[in-house]
Design an enzyme around this catalytic site. Structure first.
Site, PDB file in Angstrom:
ATOM      1  N   CYS A 104       0.837  -1.208   0.000  1.00 28.01           N
ATOM      2  CA  CYS A 104       0.000   0.000   0.000  1.00 28.01           C
ATOM      3  C   CYS A 104       0.871   1.257   0.000  1.00 28.01           C
ATOM      4  O   CYS A 104       1.538   1.557   0.982  1.00 28.01           O
ATOM      5  CB  CYS A 104      -0.910  -0.034   1.223  1.00 28.01           C
ATOM      6  SG  CYS A 104      -1.831   1.485   1.507  1.00 28.01           S
ATOM      7  N   CYS A 107      -0.022   3.923   2.638  1.00 27.17           N
ATOM      8  CA  CYS A 107       0.434   3.466   3.951  1.00 27.17           C
ATOM      9  C   CYS A 107       1.913   3.791   4.140  1.00 27.17           C
ATOM     10  O   CYS A 107       2.336   4.210   5.218  1.00 27.17           O
ATOM     11  CB  CYS A 107       0.231   1.959   4.104  1.00 27.17           C
ATOM     12  SG  CYS A 107      -1.482   1.424   3.963  1.00 27.17           S
TER      13      CYS A 107
END
Length: 182
Positions: A104, A107
């Protein structure tokens, strides 16, 4: 493990598979370090440093670079469900859970901000990371449907959820608001 940098594949033996991801390095960065390490190997070995492989030199360079970059920042550990239960059960606990995954990109973008906040606010609350790929049951328990998601717990109770990436200052305001900071 094969790493690639600038179109050249290099073989690298990494003793701890989690080292690269825990330090926030990607394979491209590691490939560049391995390539530089190969170029420096003769000079380093002649200079008295003893590395058994180019990979050992590359890993030491990665650690040095990352330690310099993260100097002064607190490390946010990736924990599992059992460790989270233990932390939640502590009396007066204030916990921020960062639900994320290695693949991600948003993230990864907030990782540094959360590490800085963890360092600055260590007296007020703890920040921990849960990898949703490794512990999907914990993500399901807190209703995580999208990442990055930050969940706030006070005394073991879920008090708020924030979905999506945000600037550092917004996270600071958000955490201090819900945890009663000034």
């Amino acid at each position: 493990m094969l790493v690639e940098h600038a179109g050249v594949q290099r073989k690298s033996i990494v003793p701890d598979a989690n080292l690269i991801s825990d330090l926030g390095l990607d394979e491209y960065t590691l490939g560049g370090v391995v390539l530089n390490a190969e170029r420096r190997t003769e000079r380093e070995l002649d200079g008295g440093a003893h590395y058994t492989t180019v990979s050992d030199l590359a890993i030491s360079l990665c650690r040095a670079k990352t330690v310099r970059r993260l100097a002064g920042m607190r490390y946010i550990r990736t924990i599992d469900g059992a460790e989270l239960k233990r932390r939640i059960s502590a009396k007066g606990s204030r916990i921020v859970i960062d639900f994320s995954a290695e693949w991600c990109r948003p993230c990864q973008m907030i990782r540094r901000s959360l590490a800085e906040i963890a360092s600055e606010q260590k007296e007020r609350f703890d920040i921990v990371r849960i990898d949703i790929d490794k512990t999907p049951d914990v993500a399901e328990l807190y209703g995580v449907r999208s990442i990055p998601t930050v969940v706030l717990l006070r005394n073991g109770r879920h008090i708020e959820t924030k979905v999506g990436a945000a600037p550092k200052q917004l996270y600071v305001s958000y955490f201090l608001y819900y945890f009663g900071g000034q």
